[in-house]
Design a protein around this motif. Structure first.
Motif, PDB file in Angstrom:
ATOM      1  N   UNK A 176      85.917  35.206-103.608  1.00 29.81           N
ATOM      2  CA  UNK A 176      84.993  36.366-103.126  1.00 29.81           C
ATOM      3  C   UNK A 176      84.812  37.184-104.224  1.00 29.81           C
ATOM      4  N   UNK A 177      85.786  37.455-105.161  1.00 33.88           N
ATOM      5  CA  UNK A 177      85.638  38.440-106.175  1.00 33.88           C
ATOM      6  C   UNK A 177      84.846  37.962-107.240  1.00 33.88           C
ATOM      7  N   UNK A 178      84.949  36.483-107.576  1.00 37.44           N
ATOM      8  CA  UNK A 178      84.183  35.911-108.678  1.00 37.44           C
ATOM      9  C   UNK A 178      82.934  35.648-108.191  1.00 37.44           C
ATOM     10  N   UNK A 179      82.603  35.326-107.048  1.00 37.17           N
ATOM     11  CA  UNK A 179      81.059  35.119-106.523  1.00 37.17           C
ATOM     12  C   UNK A 179      80.667  35.831-105.389  1.00 37.17           C
ATOM     13  N   UNK A 180      80.490  37.526-105.746  1.00 37.01           N
ATOM     14  CA  UNK A 180      80.401  38.308-104.562  1.00 37.01           C
ATOM     15  C   UNK A 180      79.051  38.293-103.888  1.00 37.01           C
ATOM     16  N   UNK A 181      77.853  37.746-104.717  1.00 35.12           N
ATOM     17  CA  UNK A 181      76.595  37.452-104.160  1.00 35.12           C
ATOM     18  C   UNK A 181      76.728  36.367-103.006  1.00 35.12           C
ATOM     19  N   UNK A 182      77.413  35.560-103.158  1.00 37.65           N
ATOM     20  CA  UNK A 182      77.641  34.309-102.126  1.00 37.65           C
ATOM     21  C   UNK A 182      78.180  34.802-100.852  1.00 37.65           C
ATOM     22  N   UNK A 183      78.802  36.010-101.167  1.00 32.74           N
ATOM     23  CA  UNK A 183      79.593  36.340 -99.668  1.00 32.74           C
ATOM     24  C   UNK A 183      79.084  37.612 -99.317  1.00 32.74           C
ATOM     25  N   UNK A 184      77.865  37.986 -99.622  1.00 32.76           N
ATOM     26  CA  UNK A 184      77.241  39.351 -99.174  1.00 32.76           C
ATOM     27  C   UNK A 184      76.961  39.271 -97.653  1.00 32.76           C
ATOM     28  N   UNK A 185      77.133  40.428 -96.931  1.00 23.60           N
ATOM     29  CA  UNK A 185      76.952  40.476 -95.470  1.00 23.60           C
ATOM     30  C   UNK A 185      75.600  40.667 -95.229  1.00 23.60           C
ATOM     31  N   UNK A 186      74.988  39.959 -94.541  1.00 24.27           N
ATOM     32  CA  UNK A 186      73.505  40.304 -94.106  1.00 24.27           C
ATOM     33  C   UNK A 186      73.627  40.871 -92.982  1.00 24.27           C
ATOM     34  N   UNK A 187      72.882  42.161 -93.121  1.00 23.36           N
ATOM     35  CA  UNK A 187      72.530  42.976 -91.729  1.00 23.36           C
ATOM     36  C   UNK A 187      72.042  42.042 -90.564  1.00 23.36           C
ATOM     37  N   UNK A 188      72.671  42.459 -89.323  1.00 24.04           N
ATOM     38  CA  UNK A 188      72.248  41.625 -88.059  1.00 24.04           C
ATOM     39  C   UNK A 188      70.718  41.964 -87.901  1.00 24.04           C
ATOM     40  N   UNK A 189      69.974  40.910 -87.242  1.00 26.96           N
ATOM     41  CA  UNK A 189      68.492  41.051 -87.107  1.00 26.96           C
ATOM     42  C   UNK A 189      68.272  42.092 -86.127  1.00 26.96           C
ATOM     43  N   UNK A 190      67.571  43.123 -86.407  1.00 21.06           N
ATOM     44  CA  UNK A 190      67.117  44.207 -85.488  1.00 21.06           C
ATOM     45  C   UNK A 190      66.237  43.676 -84.331  1.00 21.06           C
ATOM     46  N   UNK A 191      66.555  44.049 -83.005  1.00 24.44           N
ATOM     47  CA  UNK A 191      65.514  43.783 -82.051  1.00 24.44           C
ATOM     48  C   UNK A 191      64.332  44.652 -81.964  1.00 24.44           C
ATOM     49  N   UNK A 192      63.214  44.118 -81.833  1.00 27.43           N
ATOM     50  CA  UNK A 192      61.906  45.005 -81.712  1.00 27.43           C
ATOM     51  C   UNK A 192      61.912  45.813 -80.549  1.00 27.43           C
ATOM     52  N   UNK A 193      61.312  46.810 -80.514  1.00 29.48           N
ATOM     53  CA  UNK A 193      61.097  47.559 -79.496  1.00 29.48           C
ATOM     54  C   UNK A 193      60.194  46.913 -78.198  1.00 29.48           C
ATOM     55  N   UNK A 194      59.283  46.171 -78.450  1.00 30.07           N
ATOM     56  CA  UNK A 194      58.422  45.674 -77.554  1.00 30.07           C
ATOM     57  C   UNK A 194      58.925  44.073 -77.127  1.00 30.07           C
ATOM     58  N   UNK A 195      60.189  43.719 -77.552  1.00 31.05           N
ATOM     59  CA  UNK A 195      60.773  42.473 -77.402  1.00 31.05           C
ATOM     60  C   UNK A 195      61.731  42.368 -76.119  1.00 31.05           C
TER      61      UNK A 195
END
Length: 126
Positions: A98-117
């Motif tokens: 994790x320390x050596x390859x931080x880009x591989x372990x980036x947390x991606x934000x959860x997809x946001x729900x659209x208001x009209x969905x």
């Protein structure tokens, strides 16, 4: 080590015997399949053939990662991705990944729900 002992140990026959014996005790390369990395250690003891298979299935943030971990005869864990690291535990090695390859372990934000969905509720008269 004394120079005479070093010279004797470095003769082709002695060195060859030592390297052959050491190679038979070293771990085989980890297998990488759907089940995770498998490390195999072999040794001979008092006429018995010992074989230890260790399987690693690693999850980080709930996601399976494929890390080629191996364990040597002394129990030290290492990984081909970090060839200069050897740790006393698989957890410590994953921390180093994790320390050596931080880009591989980036947390991606959860997809946001659209208001009209939002689900539409149909109004039926009974």
């Amino acid at each position: 080590m004394h120079l005479k002992k070093l010279n004797a140990a470095a003769t082709p026959n002695k060195l060859g015997d030592y390297l052959t014996k050491a190679a038979s005790k070293s771990p085989m390369h980890a297998a990488h399949g759907a089940g995770g990395a498998v490390s195999v250690r072999k040794d001979d003891y008092n006429g018995h053939a010992i074989e230890i298979r260790t399987t690693y299935q690693i999850l980080v943030d709930g996601k399976k990662i494929r890390a080629p971990l191996s364990v040597d005869a002394a129990g030290q864990v290492h990984c081909h991705s970090l060839p200069n690291y050897q740790t006393a535990s698989a957890v410590d090695l994953v921390k180093a990944l994790i320390d050596g390859f931080p880009d591989e372990f980036e947390r991606k934000p959860a997809p946001r729900k659209r208001a009209g969905a939002a689900k539409k509720v149909s109004k039926h008269k009974h």
